[in-house]
Structures are given as structure tokens and as C-alpha cells.
Design an enzyme around this catalytic site. Structure first.
Site, PDB file in Angstrom:
ATOM      1  N   ARG A 141      20.970  64.261   6.301  1.00 29.33           N
ATOM      2  CA  ARG A 141      21.792  63.572   5.131  1.00 29.33           C
ATOM      3  C   ARG A 141      20.887  63.720   3.693  1.00 29.33           C
ATOM      4  NH1 ARG A 141      24.164  58.771   8.639  1.00 29.33           N
ATOM      5  NH2 ARG A 141      21.923  58.448   9.099  1.00 29.33           N
TER       6      ARG A 141
ATOM      7  N   LYS B 227      16.044  59.787  23.892  1.00 30.47           N
ATOM      8  CA  LYS B 227      16.429  58.464  24.279  1.00 30.47           C
ATOM      9  C   LYS B 227      16.549  57.572  23.294  1.00 30.47           C
ATOM     10  CE  LYS B 227      11.830  56.562  24.992  1.00 30.47           C
ATOM     11  NZ  LYS B 227      11.709  55.161  24.315  1.00 30.47           N
TER      12      LYS B 227
ATOM     13  N   ASP C 172      12.577  63.020  28.071  1.00 31.51           N
ATOM     14  CA  ASP C 172      11.931  61.732  28.031  1.00 31.51           C
ATOM     15  C   ASP C 172      10.614  62.358  27.975  1.00 31.51           C
ATOM     16  OD1 ASP C 172      10.183  59.772  28.784  1.00 31.51           O
ATOM     17  OD2 ASP C 172      11.339  58.888  30.292  1.00 31.51           O
ATOM     18  N   HIS C 173       9.705  62.276  26.787  1.00 31.82           N
ATOM     19  CA  HIS C 173       8.601  63.050  26.465  1.00 31.82           C
ATOM     20  C   HIS C 173       7.578  62.853  27.582  1.00 31.82           C
ATOM     21  CE1 HIS C 173       7.225  59.199  24.559  1.00 31.82           C
ATOM     22  NE2 HIS C 173       5.984  59.722  24.799  1.00 31.82           N
TER      23      HIS C 173
ATOM     24  N   LYS D 106       4.426  65.539  29.736  1.00 29.70           N
ATOM     25  CA  LYS D 106       2.887  65.371  29.720  1.00 29.70           C
ATOM     26  C   LYS D 106       2.414  66.049  30.940  1.00 29.70           C
ATOM     27  CE  LYS D 106       2.844  60.820  27.729  1.00 29.70           C
ATOM     28  NZ  LYS D 106       1.967  61.234  26.468  1.00 29.70           N
TER      29      LYS D 106
ATOM     30  N   GLU E 159       0.076  49.608  25.808  1.00 28.79           N
ATOM     31  CA  GLU E 159       0.112  49.846  24.587  1.00 28.79           C
ATOM     32  C   GLU E 159      -0.916  49.013  23.649  1.00 28.79           C
ATOM     33  OE1 GLU E 159       3.933  51.616  22.389  1.00 28.79           O
ATOM     34  OE2 GLU E 159       4.324  50.443  24.213  1.00 28.79           O
TER      35      GLU E 159
ATOM     36  N   ASP F  87      13.041  49.843  26.357  1.00 28.84           N
ATOM     37  CA  ASP F  87      12.301  50.870  25.623  1.00 28.84           C
ATOM     38  C   ASP F  87      11.015  51.765  26.674  1.00 28.84           C
ATOM     39  OD1 ASP F  87      11.506  52.158  23.277  1.00 28.84           O
ATOM     40  OD2 ASP F  87       9.639  51.053  23.219  1.00 28.84           O
TER      41      ASP F  87
ATOM     42  N   HIS G 139      10.535  55.658  30.728  1.00 25.89           N
ATOM     43  CA  HIS G 139       9.164  56.155  31.297  1.00 25.89           C
ATOM     44  C   HIS G 139       8.648  55.646  32.460  1.00 25.89           C
ATOM     45  CE1 HIS G 139       9.304  57.546  27.217  1.00 25.89           C
ATOM     46  NE2 HIS G 139       8.352  56.582  26.598  1.00 25.89           N
TER      47      HIS G 139
ATOM     48  N   LYS H 241       3.340  45.633  24.867  1.00 23.46           N
ATOM     49  CA  LYS H 241       2.411  46.119  23.655  1.00 23.46           C
ATOM     50  C   LYS H 241       1.414  44.886  23.310  1.00 23.46           C
ATOM     51  CE  LYS H 241       6.175  48.206  21.447  1.00 23.46           C
ATOM     52  NZ  LYS H 241       5.663  49.529  21.212  1.00 23.46           N
TER      53      LYS H 241
END
Lengths: 335, 506
Positions: free
Chosen positions: B62, B165, B194-195, B199, B233, B252, B257, B357
Site C-alpha cells: 500500500r 505463519k 515455517d522458517h 535452519k 528467547e 506463536d 516451530h 520469552k
């Protein structure tokens, strides 16, 4: 016994941790010194060598160039490096001078370390270099022999101690050298640094023929211009002759400081196209495909710095027979 | 259309996985994901000569940008443009279409640009549409691509769609999204990313298990005591507070993952390492994961939310004090769970998962904890430092494998303690590992869906997570606080302690 010396700063990506040297020594003494050298204070980091690299050279300067290349790889490809220096005088008394260096590097945050063994071989012993390799090889790891300046005789017993040979066709030019290379390559895997360095040219050219517009021309190349230094130029020509099944009459080889090529193709309907990969004065290689009255496609590529290690990591990552290289050699002999 | 002859020049080239000529169309081109991940991944692919010569990128968003604006953003990916001429040359061909996703003229202009590129650059009608947008836009963009004739490939060409995702926020919404996408695209055109699967070390779980004879025979209930999967994390929610409030750690991280890592760790050997072989086995093991009743959720799942504390030497706010988070938020930032896989291989072996986290450090690992020896012949005092064997697959950072085993302590007494044997990727390979997005973008262009998620995998993962989410909707469902910089709430420790086990310190 080893006399560790404090680190003297970095050599490229790696650091010299300690060093030992002596003259007129026996192999057993060198091995004992090597054991001692492997005990740095306070705790030894894991050794993670992936190969034993044997550098065979007549001159120290030539060997130093090869060692510098290995140093440049740093921790990314830790090896035990055995350098065999020998002079042309093989008639005198046998003797061995040795220098050992313990080197440390870092790979993704991990300390790795490896040893460099330099042996100056004098007299008749230089005719039996093969007997000096086995005591220094690491178990279970491939032995890679890098002939820095000249091709070995295919009957040299040294070859039996090596799993893989490393050479650089850039130093050769005559068809006879290619015939020797072909003999060697048929017997055991040969890693040719020139072949590895030609990868960008091959890759760019192959890419030009991708896609429905350009692909049909891959079967109708009629003329091929290849230029560069004799060794790489012949190698590239040999590859093209093999891959595109081109007759020798389709080739125009010429001398130039850098490698380049231009293919002229004509489709059955008469449409003309050119495909070229050219290196300019700098380190930029540009590739261009153009169909007369049709689409064009371009790509450029920056070559890595022309350091001693150029082509070495790629070459060392494939320690097996390269049939494509052997076929290119076979045609290169004819060119 | 006549069949193209093969290209004999490609044989033996590095990176045999080359993408054919194509145009990559990025929706959300002015967004964070494009700048942070996609453009850098493309730059690395260009540097490694893995992009086709006939290639272009069209950005759609946009934001009122021009082609030049988009090219300038792409140029910022490299610090020194002069040193990366292949990238600066490539991005000169990048195009940009500004417009609303709900406006048909956006897609008309996109189609014109794509047709132009086919003519000028020989991209052959091949397209990869990358939806790097908020999920709410997936369905309208897909519909518009269909309505403007861009969803179906021309003869001999391909059209693929890459979706980021989250794939829904529960099973019904995931099914609804798929229904919508399937109205326009076939399943084999859809590449759900899904990154984590991109890996290297996640893929190496397969290499370790199926390329070695020594691990697979002990990869079962007879030898494995339990498995721990940690995705930790150190960071908080940062500026993603608004999004995170709608998701939470389960949606998440766990649903995607963690489930992917779990399925690769626990799956049966596939017949072939290809898309069907691997994905069939992943789905099979996800189907074997026991579904919790509401009572079982409270017994086997811990949810937590971080409070103030110190992480990596810095003071951290509580989650409820973060930007965009309400003072009474009940969103979980930590999940620990004990899952069971009801099949012959894993019956009775708990799989402990934890993600959160503001944990002490960023680390992802899978630890196979083996059973203790049946009889220890050493006097107890001399084997105090001996723990059970463990094989730890370190996924990030510091990728590698650690094997923990007992060894004699040098000295006169026969004392034994556990030592670690470490393997580090960085030290063993000269090749630089491709970054996850780099690998996955190339796979999508090359048409290899092995590392993408099939629709039934998504549904199975939601089938496992939905009952947990449902149980948490009850007002009295416990949400336990934990100090930032700790390994989660004490309840997570108790999950293992009650069975005589303990979490590893990764």
C-alpha cells in the site's frame, strides 16, 4: 622437547600459538615435539581437523604461498598441514630439518586449533617423500597432496600416500601437461584450483541458457570464442566442447590476461543469439544473452579477492572424482 | 508447447538446486519481513549465484513507493553497494506496484508488469507470490490473483504461493483459510513457510538420525528415558505487543516451530527424503500425540507470564508493562508441557517442551536423555558426578551436537563423571550455512516443498493445541508469573521433578 613460545600475533584469520624447530632431526623427535606442542595452557581446545594437507614444493616461497592460502581459510577448514620442502640435489646425505607451528583460529565462536609441520628434506630422502607422509597423517582423515609448482610424475610413489591431489592448471599450458593431468585424474581424484576458479564463468553461462526463450539455443551453438591464459582457456574450451558436443573446428582460442568466452548460436529457423561471459579489467564478470529481435538477459558477478586461497575452499569441499572435470580435460588435450 | 532441451552446462555446478527463470512477487514489500529477511536472503542467493539470470522481483504494497524507492530499499541491504555489483545490477530490474489489496486496479497493474517482465527478461510466465503481509490479507489477495487470471500457470510454467505463519489461530480458522486458498490454488501450489525448517540444524536432525547406523537403534522407548525440547528467547515482545496479545507463546511458537522440531525428532524413518516421504511421516507422528482432556491440560501444561527481572545484564520490564499490553493481560509468554506420543516407538517416553520469552538466553535445542545403566559397579561416592547419557542437538545458536557420557577422572581412584563431546558445525565445514529464508526462498522457486508445511500438518498441530487453548479460556485457568531471566515458573520445574527428572541447563 617442545618449547612453546608465546603467541606472536595473528597470521590472517588465525594466530600462531607456539612454535618449535630443530635441525637434523628424526621423525620420532618431530612426533614427540608435536605431542608436547598439543598441550597449550591452561586447557586444550578441541582439535577438529578435517583433513591432512601435504604441500609439496621445491622452494620455500612457493610453499609459503600455499601455507598462506591455508591460513586464509582460518578456522573454517582446520587441517593438519605437512609441508615437504625438497631441493633438487638428491645425491647428498639425507637429512631433515623441522619446524612445527601450533595455530589457533575461531569458527563461529568456537576455538579450533591445528598444527603445521614443515620439513626441509635433504639428499636421498627427498626421493622417498612418501615415507614422510604416513607418520604425520591424522587417523581417518583424507590425505590431500598439493603440488604447488609442478605436476608429479604419474609413477611417483608419493601419489600412493595421497587420497586426493591438488594442482592448478593455470601453471600449465602445453597439451602434454593436460595429458599428464588426465592420467593422474583417471587414477585418483584431482582437485584443480583453476577448475574451481572457473566456476563463476560456468555458472553464469549455464544460467544464460535458462528459460523458455534462451534454452532452445543450447543445442545450436555454431561457434565458440574462448580466451584467457593457456591453462584455464583450454580447460574452459574442453568443458564447452564436452558439454555442448562441439567439434574442434567450432573453437577459436586466443591468449588474454583474463578468461572470457562468447558463443554464437543459430536456431533452425535462422534466429541468431549470442551468449557471452566476459571479465573486464577489474574483478567484475558480466554475462549477457541476446536473441536478435528478442529478449535480453544480463547478470554481473564480483569475483572474490585474488588471494592465495581463491578457489581453495571450493576445491577442498569436494574430495572426490570429478567426472565432468575429467571429460573437460580429455577434450582440452585435443584443443 | 514443445519440450525444452536439457541444459548440459548445468551439470556439476555448485548449487545444483538452481531456480528456473521466474518473477518473485512480494506482497507486503514495504514491510518489516521484506526488509529484514526476504531482501537479505535474495542478496545472499545472488551472491552465491543461485538466482536465475532471468529473474526479477516485483514488490506490491500500500505504501506509495516508485520502482526507484523499492530499489533503494533493496540497495540498503548491502553496506557497500560498490562491493556488491551483482546485487546492485540485479535490483535495477526490481519493480514496484503501489495499491490497496482490495482494489482490482492493483492486480491489473501487477499483471501488466509481470507480462512486461516476461517479454523483456525472459522469465517465462513463472511466478512465486510471497504473502509477507498480515494474515488477514491472505484470503483477499488469493482471491484477487484468481480473479485476475494469475493463479493458474501458462503451459510449461509454474505459479506458487508462499504463505507466512500463522496459519489460522485454531483448527476451525486454519481450515477456513485453507478452504479459501484451495478455491484458487491447488495444494501443490501452496508453500506454507515455517522458517525453523529452513535452519540447517533442524534439517540435520534428519541427517543425524537417518544417515547414521548408530543412533536410530537407540532412538526409542527402550533406550530413551525422555526428550526435552527447549525454544528459549532472551528478548521480550518488543514492538510486537499488539500482535502477541492475539497470539501468545502456544500459537506463536509451540503450534509451529516446536511441533516441527518434535515431529522431525520423533518421526519414523521416511522411505525417501523428499516432500511426500518426510511430510507423511511427520503427520503420522503428530497424529500419535495424545490429545489432552481439560483435566489433563492442567496437569501437563504450565503457562506463565514474565514479570520484571534482569536478562543478560539488563533490567527487563514485566510483560504487563510492555508497549501495547494491558495491565490485566492473561496472554502466556511461557509454555511448558509434557506430551506423550502413543505409538510403539515412544509409548511411555515423555516429551517435555518449553518455550518462553525473557528466559536467561536465546537457545533452541533437543536433548535425548537416555536411560541410566542398569547397574553401576562403582562405589556411589565415586560416581557422584555421573549423569545419564544425553545426546543434545543444538539448533541455535552455536549449532552442533553434544554427546554426554561418563569418563574416568584422572587419578588413583576410579572416580567417574560426565563429560561432553562437542561437534560444532562451524568448525567442521568450510561451507557457510545458508540462512533459513535463503534456503526456503530458493526451494519455493525451485519447486521443492519438502521443507514447507502441508495442510494436514497444520491441522494436526492445531488438533494438539486447541484443547489447551480451550482449557485456558476458563477464568480460573492458572497463569503463573515468572521472573524475567529465570527458566520459567517453578511449576515448570515441578512438571519434571514429580517424575524424578529435571530440566537441562542449555
Amino acid at each position: 622437547m617442545a618449547q612453546p613460545v608465546a603467541a606472536q600475533g595473528a597470521t590472517g584469520a588465525i594466530s600462531l600459538l607456539s612454535v618449535w624447530s630443530d635441525e637434523s632431526v628424526k621423525v620420532g623427535e618431530v612426533l614427540a615435539a608435536l605431542d608436547e606442542l598439543r598441550r597449550p595452557e591452561p586447557m586444550p581446545p578441541t582439535r577438529t581437523s578435517v583433513l591432512t594437507l601435504v604441500i609439496v614444493a621445491k622452494q620455500r616461497a612457493e610453499a609459503a604461498r600455499a601455507q598462506a592460502a591455508v591460513h586464509e581459510l582460518g578456522g573454517r577448514h582446520p587441517a593438519r598441514v605437512l609441508t615437504l620442502l625438497f631441493d633438487g640435489d638428491r645425491g647428498g646425505a639425507s637429512g631433515l630439518d623441522a619446524e612445527l607451528r601450533l595455530l589457533g583460529g575461531e569458527a563461529e565462536g568456537h576455538q579450533v586449533w591445528f598444527e603445521e609441520i614443515e620439513l626441509q628434506v635433504r639428499g636421498q630422502a627427498s626421493m622417498h617423500l612418501d615415507s614422510l607422509i604416513e607418520p604425520f597423517t591424522l587417523p581417518d582423515l583424507p590425505v590431500v597432496c598439493w603440488f604447488v609448482t609442478e605436476l608429479p610424475d604419474p609413477e611417483d610413489p608419493l601419489l600412493a600416500a595421497a587420497d586426493v591431489l591438488v594442482v592448478d592448471a593455470r601453471q600449465f599450458g602445453e597439451a602434454a601437461c593436460f595429458a599428464t593431468l588426465l592420467t593422474l585424474a583417471r587414477r585418483q581424484p584431482v582437485v584443480d584450483l583453476s577448475w574451481a576458479r572457473l566456476m563463476p564463468w560456468r555458472s553464469l553461462l549455464a544460467g544464460l541458457f535458462e528459460g523458455p526463450d534462451f534454452r532452445p539455443f543450447v543445442t545450436c551453438v555454431v561457434r565458440s570464442e574462448v580466451w584467457g591464459r593457456t591453462g584455464p582457456c583450454r580447460l574452459l574450451g574442453g568443458w564447452l566442447a564436452d558439454r555442448l558436443d562441439l567439434p574442434l573446428s567450432a573453437f577459436e582460442l586466443s591468449a588474454a590476461p583474463h578468461v572470457g568466452l562468447r558463443l554464437h548460436a543459430r536456431s533452425p529457423s535462422g534466429q541468431a543469439a549470442t551468449f557471452e561471459v566476459i571479465r573486464g579489467d577489474g574483478r567484475l564478470v558480466s554475462a549477457r544473452a541476446a536473441i536478435a529481435g528478442g529478449p535480453e538477459s544480463e547478470a554481473v558477478l564480483q569475483l572474490p579477492e585474488a588471494t592465495p586461497a581463491w578457489g581453495l575452499p571450493e576445491a577442498l569441499s569436494r574430495l572426490e572424482h570429478d567426472r565432468l572435470y575429467e571429460r573437460a580435460l580429455r577434450r582440452a588435450v585435443e584443443l | 508447447m514443445t519440450e525444452l532441451p536439457p541444459n548440459p552446462l548445468l551439470e556439476g555446478l555448485e548449487g545444483e538446486r538452481r531456480a528456473p527463470p521466474c518473477t518473485l512477487v512480494v506482497f507486503g514489500a514495504s514491510g518489516d519481513l521484506t526488509a529484514r529477511k526476504l531482501l537479505p536472503a535474495l542478496e545472499r542467493l545472488a551472491r552465491r549465484r543461485l538466482l536465475p539470470t532471468a529473474f526479477s522481483v516485483v514488490g506490491v504494497a500500500r505504501t506509495e513507493w516508485t520502482d526507484e524507492d523499492f530499489q533503494a530499499v533493496a540497495g540498503e541491504v548491502v553496506k557497500d553497494a560498490a562491493a556488491q555489483p551483482q546485487w546492485t545490477s540485479l535490483i535495477k530490474g526490481f519493480r514496484y506496484v503501489a495499491g490497496e489489496y482490495g482494489d482490482p486496479s492493483t492486480f491489473e497493474r501487477l499483471r501488466t508488469v509481470l507480462d512486461d517482465l516476461d517479454r523483456q527478461r525472459g522469465t517465462g510466465g513463472n511466478r512465486v507470490f510471497y504473502l509477507a503481509t498480515v494474515p488477514g490479507v491472505f484470503a483477499p489477495v488469493a482471491e484477487a490473483l484468481g480473479a485476475h487470471g494469475m493463479a493458474r500457470p501458462g503451459p510449461g510454467a509454474f505459479v506458487r504461493v508462499v504463505i507466512e505463519k500463522p496459519f489460522g489461530r485454531d483448527l476451525p480458522s486454519a481450515v477456513a483459510l485453507d478452504d479459501c486458498l484451495h478455491q484458487v490454488f491447488n495444494e501443490n501450489q501452496l508453500y506454507r513457510i515455517d522458517h525453523y525448517l529452513g535452519k540447517e540444524t533442524v534439517q540435520n536432525v534428519l541427517a543425524l538420525r537417518f544417515a547414521n547406523a548408530i543412533f536410530e537403534p537407540i532412538w526409542n522407548r527402550r533406550y530413551v528415558d525422555h526428550v526435552q525440547i527447549t525454544v528459549a528467547e532472551a528478548g521480550g515482545v518488543g514492538h510486537r505487543g499488539g500482535f502477541y496479545e492475539t497470539a501468545g507463546a502456544l500459537r506463536d511458537i509451540v503450534q509451529n516451530h516446536v511441533m516441527q522440531v518434535l515431529s522431525l525428532t520423533a518421526m519414523e524413518p521416511p522411505v525417501t527424503i523428499d516432500a511426500k516421504g518426510i511430510r507423511d511421516e511427520k503427520v503420522k507422528v503428530l497424529r500419535a500425540v495424545k490429545i489432552f482432556s481439560p483435566e489433563e491440560v492442567s496437569h501437563n501444561v504450565v503457562r506463565g507470564q514474565y514479570e520484571r527481572g534482569w536478562v543478560e545484564g539488563e533490567e527487563a520490564r514485566a510483560y504487563r508493562e510492555e508497549e501495547g499490553i494491558g495491565p490485566d493481560s492473561r496472554t502466556e509468554t511461557f509454555v511448558a508441557a509434557r506430551l506423550c506420543i502413543d505409538n510403539w516407538r515412544w509409548a511411555g517416553v515423555p516429551f517435555y517442551l518449553r518455550t518462553g520469552k525473557r528466559l536467561p538466553k536465546r537457545v533452541t535445542e533437543v536433548a535425548m536423555q537416555f536411560r541410566s545403566v542398569p547397574h553401576l559397579p562403582f562405589p556411589p561416592g565415586l560416581a557422584r558426578g555421573l549423569g545419564p547419557n544425553a545426546l543434545v542437538l543444538r539448533i541455535q545458536p552455536d549449532e552442533g551436537i553434544t554427546l554426554r557420557f561418563g569418563a574416568k577422572v584422572p587419578g588413583q581412584a576410579f572416580r567417574v563423571r560426565t563429560v561432553s563431546m562437542d561437534f560444532s558445525y562451524g568448525a567442521a565445514f568450510v561451507e557457510e550455512s545458508p540462512e533459513a529464508y535463503e534456503r526456503l526462498l530458493l526451494d519455493a522457486m525451485a519447486g521443492d516443498p519438502t521443507l514447507f508445511i502441508r495442510t494436514d500438518e497444520v491441522e494436526q498441530a492445531w488438533r494438539i493445541c486447541d484443547p489447551i487453548l480451550e482449557a485456558w479460556t476458563a477464568d480460573d485457568a492458572p497463569l503463573v508469573p515468572y521472573r524475567s531471566g529465570s527458566w520459567g515458573p517453578p511449576a515448570a520445574e515441578r512438571l519434571l521433578e514429580r517424575e524424578g527428572r529435571a530440566w537441562r541447563n542449555p
